[in-house]
Design a protein around this motif. Structure first.
Motif, PDB file in Angstrom:
ATOM      1  N   TYR A  86       0.828  -1.203   0.000  1.00 17.37           N
ATOM      2  CA  TYR A  86       0.000   0.000   0.000  1.00 17.37           C
ATOM      3  C   TYR A  86       0.863   1.254   0.000  1.00 17.37           C
ATOM      4  N   GLU A  87       0.387   2.243  -0.754  1.00 20.19           N
ATOM      5  CA  GLU A  87       1.113   3.517  -0.771  1.00 20.19           C
ATOM      6  C   GLU A  87       0.731   4.328   0.453  1.00 20.19           C
ATOM      7  N   GLY A  88       1.626   5.216   0.833  1.00 22.10           N
ATOM      8  CA  GLY A  88       1.273   6.149   1.889  1.00 22.10           C
ATOM      9  C   GLY A  88       1.331   5.569   3.289  1.00 22.10           C
ATOM     10  N   LEU A  89       1.865   4.372   3.425  1.00 25.03           N
ATOM     11  CA  LEU A  89       1.988   3.802   4.769  1.00 25.03           C
ATOM     12  C   LEU A  89       3.450   3.555   5.075  1.00 25.03           C
TER      13      LEU A  89
END
Lengths: 307, 547, 325
Positions: A86-89
């Motif tokens: 997942y992006e943004g984690l």
């Protein structure tokens, strides 16, 4: 720990897995070998309860993947060969998400995450973005996520693909550690040399059919019953050959320059042979048992027809 | 106690919600979108304000109301057109990024995943709705609107966004690519929006009227009587709940592993639907002020039956599931305990499931027909005294339409059920079996209808002759009922069999049930053979399934 | 055949290659190893004249990559680790297209293609569509493509990536065959056990710097001073160790598990002497081999000490107390 009974899987007209049956004992590091399209990924997905078998059944820690998939997911950790992050984690948040997805109570979560990150050497990366990691680090992250709920069984599909040499070696060390912790590991790979180093049992698949399965040593003994010995001498090749010829168990002698290889079956009195050589004044610079390896076995028993 | 609280909080702050919040608010995209929306919104309101202010003789409260209306419209556009975009790629996006398998192998249940995605999209929606709230203060500067109006507006928006978000999440579980998800979501948005609009109008017809006429409106659910309450509140609420239930169950089903039970939840849903609809129809008939006209009541009862029939078709489709291998069936069904054990007959692929569906339909239809029949006929005329012959066009005669229709629908569902069991043994894939069932449905409905239209020339006194018309069709039944409503003799058709006159209705029902039973038995035989072959090995099974 | 002189490649402040001095002799099968981002692909692409160096130069077959790239391209074959294929073409059409691209005369094209197909054992697939071939076969086809113009030097970047075990073994055999034909081959790979089997010389790269190049035994001896022998005996290993330590041929002997490690005395020690001793004293010799570090061990040791200049300088003389006498 893992038992596969008569497993078959059809994709429309294509039979991907044909009546597969084998067992993985608790604590095994089990290698899963076969050409592309042999049915390895399909079998692993069935075990991970992502696919439904067309016939037959599979049991993980006694639970059937068909009847009790939820129980299987509690004890099993699956790492596919292709997956997205997942992006943004951050790394820590990614693992925290899976920890809560596995219903690990909040009190214990921090502790478990620390342990898992330490095991996969991610502690220094906890605030790095998960999508910013290199291939090797991403593999470690996925492995960490697989270990979060402390599964007894790990199913890893090509975990070392794309890794550089150091990362590959470290992965092997980590897997051996996990094996020592009592986990059962089923791992698929194309690199037979690495598997031979790591696994104590293997299954060889070709075109959906099981060709051989069992302990590595057992398979080697079964397929290559002869032991090959290589003798290197500094001089007196002819005398060495003559001495060797006196022993009846010595078979298929081949001499190349100062290297003589011969074969024998079973346990034989090699020291006696060596003593004879020494008494005949043959200067020995090398004596080595050439271990048949998994590659030789593989080439011998598979036909090489790819689907 | 702590454990219970923890488990409850898991359904509020779901893992998926936490993850999405963390990821979204770290990037700049959300803030940018949010900023753009807010600025646009403010700009539009400001422009409205200016335009109205420059009008000659501006009535302040009117200005206030116009600004408020603009506000409400913008919010509605936001909820309907913009916010579903978050939901319709939620699941399919995971599949495309190949992170979905990882999610499925955790211990999260499909229901938890769907609920998690839903709460995430709802959070975004609420965020937008709440953060734009201060803008309404412009309207309040001028008056003409009260907090109650605002409350009602927001309640309505919330209700709409719940449905639309769940719908978007449902769509995202059915499509294969994000692009398709967006397209299909917006394509089928229109009917939902229209339904929601109709809902709003129904609920607050008087309120809206007052609002538009410039009178201060008090929002009271001032229904004059129970009938209005049921019609304007109960029925729409029921439909709303049914839609929510459908979307949630469907989405959850699509995420379940292939070997899990897909149909029990739907079968229970169907039963609840039927019961709820019957109850509402009955209330409407009972409480209608000044007694609903007879024909209206009849129409309502028939509409209910046809609606239930349509849903019944849907539930019958689940009988057409893949044949279950003996090992799986035995172990799965055998291990159920407690409440689940009572649900054994509803298990997928089990023969009992098909039988149960038919029985449930029959029982429910029967159970709902009686009160409906009662509601259609005034109490004093029910039941018809024995020996009294029902005059054509009389209340008795017409009221027979209700049980007659119910019987026809039941018979039709029997046919479908039997066909479903048979088809499940004939095709390797469930979708093919269900598709064939759909084709059968169309054939049974359309072919006789076309035949009847062809023969419609042959009429006698405005009543078509039944010659050459197949008895086995539902449209035929519908048509005869329609004739009955038009004061024409209902079910006039009968034919002679050994000197006895047998009405076509009986023949129709009988033929359907017999055919359904026949297909059912045939399917059972095939199933048995397949089960035997399955024990011989996979190749045999595959060959068996093909032919 | 290949020689780089202080080859450097900079991307802004980052040095992908830092003063690389590589030397590959004619007929070598040279293994190029290193972690991701070490600069292997950069080096190969510079040698293939697809990338320009920031400073320094490289000579391939005597031609400079800076001044005579065209001549170099005639003499090398470059196979990148991932290449696209034209799915709708037939195998023979594909090869004929590339033969034409290499300027092979029309008359001889067919023969060349047939020869190459025979060499890589794809003759039976000449009429198949490329899109229908397996991954392993496509890799072999890629290899065939770079052989069309009979280059003297082959640059192979991960030739076995993604291949299944059988295909890997077959590609390795093919590369060995090409080596026997006298070609100079530079291979980069992550799978060290395979490289160790295939290559006669290796180069270890980390962060743009070449830490070591040479034969395996050269580096092994630099890492572990002296010549070592591993032996296993059937009887009395402890006594065997004592006997060995007392011998004039032996500098040091110790027991590690069931294996005896013997370091030969520099100059005077001989391998045959040690084996002779063990046999005559009746210890029963089971295994006797001069120690060869495998490539993985070498790699681990070398890259761990990467920071220091330990390997650039001569190995320091160990301060050891004199034994014996």
């Amino acid at each position: 720990m893992i038992e596969i009974r008569g497993l078959s899987k059809w994709y429309d007209q294509f039979l991907a897995v044909n009546d597969l049956s084998f067992t993985v004992k608790k604590g095994d590091i089990f290698g899963f070998i076969g050409p592309n399209g042999a049915g390895k990924t399909t079998t692993m997905k069935v075990l991970a309860t992502l696919l439904e078998p067309s016939a037959g059944n599979a049991f993980v820690a006694g639970h059937s993947v068909v009847d009790d998939p939820e129980k299987v997911r509690h004890v099993l950790g699956y790492m596919p060969d292709y997956y997205g992050v997942y992006e943004g984690l951050t790394v820590w948040e990614y693992l925290d998400f899976f920890a809560s997805a596995y219903a690990i109570p909040r009190r214990r979560r921090a502790r478990i995450l620390e342990d898992v990150m330490e095991l996969t050497d991610l502690t220094g990366l906890r605030t790095r973005m998960a999508s910013d990691l290199s291939k090797g680090m991403t593999q470690r992250l996925c492995l960490a996520k697989t270990l979060i709920h402390d599964p007894q069984v790990l199913i890893l599909d090509e975990p070392a693909s794309g890794l550089d040499p150091r990362a590959r070696i470290e992965l092997r060390i980590l897997l051996r550690e996990l094996g020592e912790m009592g986990k059962t590991i089923l791992i698929s790979s194309h690199i037979l040399t690495e598997l031979a180093d790591m696994c104590n049992a293997v299954a060889i698949l070709e075109r959906g059919t099981l060709i051989a399965s069992g302990g590595v040593d057992e398979i080697l003994r079964r397929t290559m019953p002869f032991t090959t010995m290589v003798l290197r001498v500094r001089a007196e090749v002819e005398r060495a050959k003559e001495v060797l010829g006196r022993f009846p168990f010595v078979q298929r002698m081949e001499a190349r320059e100062r290297e003589i290889s011969f074969q024998f079956q079973g346990e034989q009195d090699i020291p006696a042979l060596v003593k004879q050589l020494a008494l005949s004044d043959v200067p020995i610079v090398g004596l080595e048992e050439q271990k048949a390896d998994l590659e030789d076995v593989f080439m011998k028993i598979t036909k090489g027809e790819v689907a | 106690m702590g454990g219970l609280l923890a488990r409850a909080s898991r359904w509020v702050m779901t893992p998926i919600l936490v993850k999405e919040l963390r990821a979204t608010f770290r990037g700049w995209r959300f803030y940018a979108a949010h900023g753009v929306v807010l600025s646009l919104f403010a700009l539009i309101l400001l422009i409205t304000l200016i335009v109205w202010m420059t009008e000659p003789d501006p009535n302040p409260s009117k200005v206030g109301r116009v600004v408020f209306a603009m506000f409400a419209v913008f919010q509605a556009v936001l909820v309907v057109l913009v916010l579903p975009a978050f939901g319709c790629t939620s699941v399919v996006g995971e599949k495309e990024r190949k992170s979905f398998d990882l999610l499925l192998t955790t211990t999260l249940t499909p229901a938890e995943i769907v609920w998690g995605k839903f709460t995430a999209t709802m959070t975004y929606s609420c965020l937008f709705l709440i953060s734009t709230l201060p803008l309404v203060s412009i309207a309040f500067l001028f008056g003409g609107v009260s907090l109650v109006d605002l409350g009602f507006c927001y309640a309505y928006l919330l209700v709409s966004s719940v449905l639309l978000n769940l719908y978007a999440v449902f769509i995202s579980t059915t499509v294969k690519t994000s692009q398709r998800g967006v397209v299909i979501c917006y394509l089928f948005l229109a009917p939902l929006v229209i339904a929601l609009g109709a809902l709003g109008v129904l609920l607050a017809e008087k309120y809206l009227e007052r609002l538009l006429n410039g009178r201060a409106a008090e929002l009271t659910f001032d229904f004059e009587n129970t009938f209005e309450a049921v019609l304007r509140l109960g029925a729409p609420a029921f439909l709303y709940a049914a839609l929510l239930g459908f979307f949630f169950l469907s989405a959850t089903n699509r995420l379940k592993s292939p070997t899990a039970n897909h149909s029990t939840s739907f079968r229970i849903f169907y039963v609840l639907l039927v019961a709820g609809a019957a109850w509402i129809a009955l209330w409407l008939m009972e409480t209608s002020p000044g007694k609903m006209a007879f024909h209206d009541r009849l129409t309502l009862a028939l509409a209910y039956l046809y609606g239930i029939g349509a849903f019944g078709i849907f539930s019958q489709v689940f009988a057409a599931e893949e044949p279950v291998l003996p090992l799986r069936l035995r172990t799965q069904v055998g291990r159920m305990t407690g409440v689940r054990a009572a649900l054994r007959p509803m298990m997928p692929g089990s023969v009992n499931g098909a039988v149960f569906c038919v029985l449930v339909n029959g029982l429910v239809l029967a159970a709902s027909v009686l009160p409906l029949w009662y509601g259609v006929l005034a109490p004093e005329s029910f039941p018809a005294p024995p020996g009294v012959h029902a005059e054509p066009g009389s209340a008795h005669e017409l009221a027979r339409a209700v049980p007659f229709t119910a019987a026809c629908i039941f018979a039709f569902l029997c046919l479908l059920s039997g066909a479903g069991v048979l088809f499940s043994t004939m095709f390797r894939r469930t979708s093919t079996a269900k598709g064939m069932l759909g084709l059968l449905l169309l054939a049974v409905l359309l072919v006789p209808l076309i035949a009847w239209l062809v023969v419609v020339q042959d009429m006698e006194d405005g009543v078509p002759k039944p010659y050459g018309i197949a008895v086995t069709n539902l449209p035929m039944a519908l048509v005869t009922v329609w004739f009955g409503l038009e004061q024409k003799p209902i079910v006039p058709f009968a034919f002679n069999l050994h000197g006895r006159s047998i009405p076509y209705s009986a023949a129709f029902c009988g033929a359907h049930v017999a055919l359904g039973l026949g297909l059912f038995l045939w399917g059972m035989l095939r199933r048995r053979r397949l089960v035997q072959r399955a024990e011989l090995g996979p190749t045999a099974l595959a060959e068996g399934a093909k032919g | 055949m290949i020689e780089t002189t202080n080859l450097t490649k900079r991307y802004g402040p980052m040095r992908a290659l830092d003063g690389l001095c590589l030397k590959v002799e004619k007929g070598d099968i040279f293994g190029f190893i290193g972690p991701n981002g070490a600069g292997k692909t950069t080096t190969i692409r510079i040698l293939a004249t697809l990338l320009g160096a920031t400073s320094g130069d490289a000579l391939v077959c005597g031609y400079s990559v800076r001044r005579h790239p065209k001549d170099i391209r005639r003499m090398i074959g470059y196979m990148p680790d991932s290449f696209g294929v034209y799915e709708e073409m037939r195998v023979d059409e594909y090869l004929e297209f590339f033969a034409a691209a290499h300027g092979i005369a029309r008359g001889s094209r067919t023969k060349v293609v047939s020869d190459i197909l025979a060499l890589v054992d794809l003759g039976h697939k000449r009429e198949s569509l490329i899109g229908q071939l397996s991954r392993g076969t496509q890799q072999r086809l890629g290899l065939a493509r770079v052989l069309l113009h009979d280059p003297q030097v082959l640059l192979l970047d991960e030739p076995a990536s993604g291949l299944d075990p059988r295909a890997r073994i077959e590609i390795r055999e093919l590369i060995r065959e090409l080596g026997r034909m006298g070609k100079t081959i530079l291979i980069s790979s992550h799978i060290l056990p395979e490289l160790g089997d295939l290559c006669n010389r290796v180069g270890i790269l980390e962060r743009g710097k070449l830490l070591h190049q040479g034969t395996l035994s050269e580096v092994a001896s630099r890492l572990r001073e002296g010549r070592w022998v591993q032996a296993r005996v059937a009887r009395d290993p402890e006594r065997a160790v004592a006997a060995l330590s007392a011998s004039a041929e032996v500098q040091e002997a110790r027991l590690e598990g069931d294996m005896i490690s013997v370091r030969l005395r520099d100059g005077t020690g001989s391998v045959a002497g040690v084996s002779d001793l063990l046999v005559r004293e009746g210890f029963g010799l089971l295994h006797f081999q001069e120690e060869e570090m495998d490539l993985e061990q070498v790699f681990l040791r070398v890259t761990r000490r990467a920071g220091t200049a330990a390997l650039r300088a001569k190995p320091p003389q160990p301060e050891r107390p004199e034994r014996g006498s």
